[in-house]
Design an enzyme around this catalytic site. Structure first.
Site, mmCIF file in Angstrom:
data_model
loop_
_atom_site.group_PDB
_atom_site.id
_atom_site.type_symbol
_atom_site.label_atom_id
_atom_site.label_comp_id
_atom_site.label_asym_id
_atom_site.label_seq_id
_atom_site.Cartn_x
_atom_site.Cartn_y
_atom_site.Cartn_z
ATOM 1 N N GLU A 45 1.657 -12.489 -3.702
ATOM 2 C CA GLU A 45 2.163 -11.158 -3.324
ATOM 3 C C GLU A 45 1.234 -10.518 -2.291
ATOM 4 O O GLU A 45 1.696 -9.942 -1.296
ATOM 5 C CB GLU A 45 2.261 -10.252 -4.553
ATOM 6 C CG GLU A 45 3.366 -10.655 -5.509
ATOM 7 C CD GLU A 45 3.371 -9.847 -6.793
ATOM 8 O OE1 GLU A 45 4.449 -9.587 -7.317
ATOM 9 O OE2 GLU A 45 2.281 -9.466 -7.283
ATOM 10 N N LYS B 233 -1.681 -4.556 -9.207
ATOM 11 C CA LYS B 233 -0.584 -5.499 -9.346
ATOM 12 C C LYS B 233 -1.063 -6.716 -10.143
ATOM 13 O O LYS B 233 -2.224 -6.832 -10.459
ATOM 14 C CB LYS B 233 -0.082 -5.929 -7.954
ATOM 15 C CG LYS B 233 0.739 -4.836 -7.282
ATOM 16 C CD LYS B 233 1.345 -5.288 -5.957
ATOM 17 C CE LYS B 233 2.115 -6.563 -6.020
ATOM 18 N NZ LYS B 233 3.229 -6.578 -7.009
ATOM 19 N N GLY B 234 -0.103 -7.605 -10.452
ATOM 20 C CA GLY B 234 -0.473 -8.833 -11.141
ATOM 21 C C GLY B 234 -0.025 -8.890 -12.580
ATOM 22 O O GLY B 234 -0.366 -9.836 -13.295
ATOM 23 N N ASP C 182 7.957 -4.806 -2.941
ATOM 24 C CA ASP C 182 7.281 -5.348 -4.119
ATOM 25 C C ASP C 182 7.047 -4.247 -5.151
ATOM 26 O O ASP C 182 6.946 -3.068 -4.796
ATOM 27 C CB ASP C 182 5.938 -5.972 -3.684
ATOM 28 C CG ASP C 182 5.461 -7.056 -4.626
ATOM 29 O OD1 ASP C 182 6.025 -7.185 -5.732
ATOM 30 O OD2 ASP C 182 4.512 -7.764 -4.257
ATOM 31 N N GLY D 193 8.863 -9.379 -10.167
ATOM 32 C CA GLY D 193 8.915 -8.418 -11.261
ATOM 33 C C GLY D 193 10.291 -7.806 -11.420
ATOM 34 O O GLY D 193 11.200 -8.045 -10.618
ATOM 35 N N ALA E 220 4.789 -2.749 -8.688
ATOM 36 C CA ALA E 220 3.374 -2.519 -8.998
ATOM 37 C C ALA E 220 3.255 -2.131 -10.460
ATOM 38 O O ALA E 220 4.221 -1.678 -11.079
ATOM 39 C CB ALA E 220 2.806 -1.418 -8.109
ATOM 40 N N ASP E 221 2.061 -2.317 -10.998
ATOM 41 C CA ASP E 221 1.807 -1.905 -12.380
ATOM 42 C C ASP E 221 1.242 -0.492 -12.445
ATOM 43 O O ASP E 221 1.491 0.230 -13.400
ATOM 44 C CB ASP E 221 0.859 -2.907 -13.041
ATOM 45 C CG ASP E 221 1.482 -4.286 -13.056
ATOM 46 O OD1 ASP E 221 2.535 -4.441 -13.701
ATOM 47 O OD2 ASP E 221 0.958 -5.188 -12.383
HETATM 48 C C1 5RP Z 1 3.781 -9.284 -10.518
HETATM 49 C C2 5RP Z 1 3.617 -7.861 -10.128
HETATM 50 C C3 5RP Z 1 4.791 -6.977 -10.364
HETATM 51 O O1 5RP Z 1 5.225 -6.474 -9.146
HETATM 52 C C4 5RP Z 1 4.361 -5.875 -11.294
HETATM 53 O O2 5RP Z 1 3.922 -6.456 -12.520
HETATM 54 C C5 5RP Z 1 5.499 -4.891 -11.574
HETATM 55 O O3 5RP Z 1 6.515 -5.522 -12.282
HETATM 56 P P1 5RP Z 1 7.707 -4.696 -12.934
HETATM 57 O O4 5RP Z 1 8.515 -4.160 -11.793
HETATM 58 O O5 5RP Z 1 8.436 -5.710 -13.784
HETATM 59 O O6 5RP Z 1 7.099 -3.593 -13.757
HETATM 60 O O7 5RP Z 1 2.609 -7.424 -9.645
HETATM 61 O O8 5RP Z 1 2.581 -9.973 -10.396
#
Ligand code: 5RP
Length: 228
Positions: free
Chosen positions: A108, A99-100, A87, A33, A89-90
């Site tokens: 992940e 996440k995802g 990592d 991400g 997260a959303d």
């Molecule tokens: C990917 C994820 C990412 O870590 C999540 O979507 C966050 O991404 P970003 O930092 O671009 O907002 O879970 O599967």
């Protein structure tokens, strides 16, 4: 399906703060991400300056980025331990995550769960009291109809994630499809996680229940570190 209204600067601060935790000899889980990408870039700069680390990527994206930045790579079957995973997260509620958003949550979760220390990097827009972001569920293509029915029976509204620059659905790095499942506010994430994991054909879902050890929140004026 991304939930990224934070600024680049907030994400960069969070990523760099987490990368600062990495020291010589560590094995590092490399998340996926736009926020984790800043940590990978910072690690690449540290490697350039002499840091001795190995990374375990969680996706095609993080592998490519790590290669571009000169980070030596390894895999779970070649190491005894993962010292730290970094990592994004959303959504972040306490130390539980959705996440995802980048469809990488299966790998992940494997890498993040294996790490001695799982550090989440986020901008303030990810923080919430109530988890209400649609839960991504990676599903074997042949199981999509039966899993969708079962998710509806659990109270969710499953929507097949569509690709943006390709006709048809998103296909994950593992060759599967993703159902984004709106459950409204998830009051009992642990119970929902158990229910989703029990469905035949589900590869992995994006609920990371109580998994994070630390959350580094990049703000306009610095980084807030939330620890247990
Ligand atoms: C990917 C994820 C990412 O870590 C999540 O979507 C966050 O991404 P970003 O930092 O671009 O907002 O879970 O599967």
């Amino acid at each position: 399906m991304k939930n990224t209204s934070g600024t680049t600067e907030q994400k960069r601060r969070a990523g760099e703060s987490a990368a600062d935790l990495v020291t010589d000899g560590m094995v590092v889980g490399l998340g996926t991400g736009s926020t984790a990408a800043h940590a990978i870039e910072a690690l690449g700069q540290a490697v350039d300056a002499g840091l001795d680390v190995e990374g375990i990527p969680t996706s095609f994206q993080s592998r490519q980025l790590a290669l571009e930045h000169g980070i030596p790579l390894t895999s779970l079957d070649a190491v005894d331990r993962v010292d730290v995973a970094i990592d994004g997260a959303d959504q972040v509620a306490g130390f539980t995550l959705v996440k995802g958003g980048g469809a990488a949550h299966a790998r992940e979760k494997i890498v993040d769960a294996a790490a001695d220390r799982f550090v989440v990097v986020a901008d303030p827009s990810k923080l919430t009291d109530d988890l209400d972001y649609p839960i991504p569920v990676e599903v074997l293509p042949a199981a999509r109809p039966t899993v969708a029915d079962a998710i509806a029976a659990l109270g969710g509204d499953p929507v097949l994630r569509q690709a943006e620059r390709k006709d048809g659905p998103v296909v994950t790095d593992n060759g599967n499809v993703v159902l984004d499942c709106d459950f409204g506010v998830v009051d009992e994430p642990a119970a929902l996680a158990t229910d989703l994991s029990a469905l035949p054909g589900v590869v992995e879902h994006g609920l990371f229940v109580d998994m994070a050890d630390e959350v580094h929140v990049g703000r306009d004026d610095g980084v807030e570190r939330r620890t247990r």
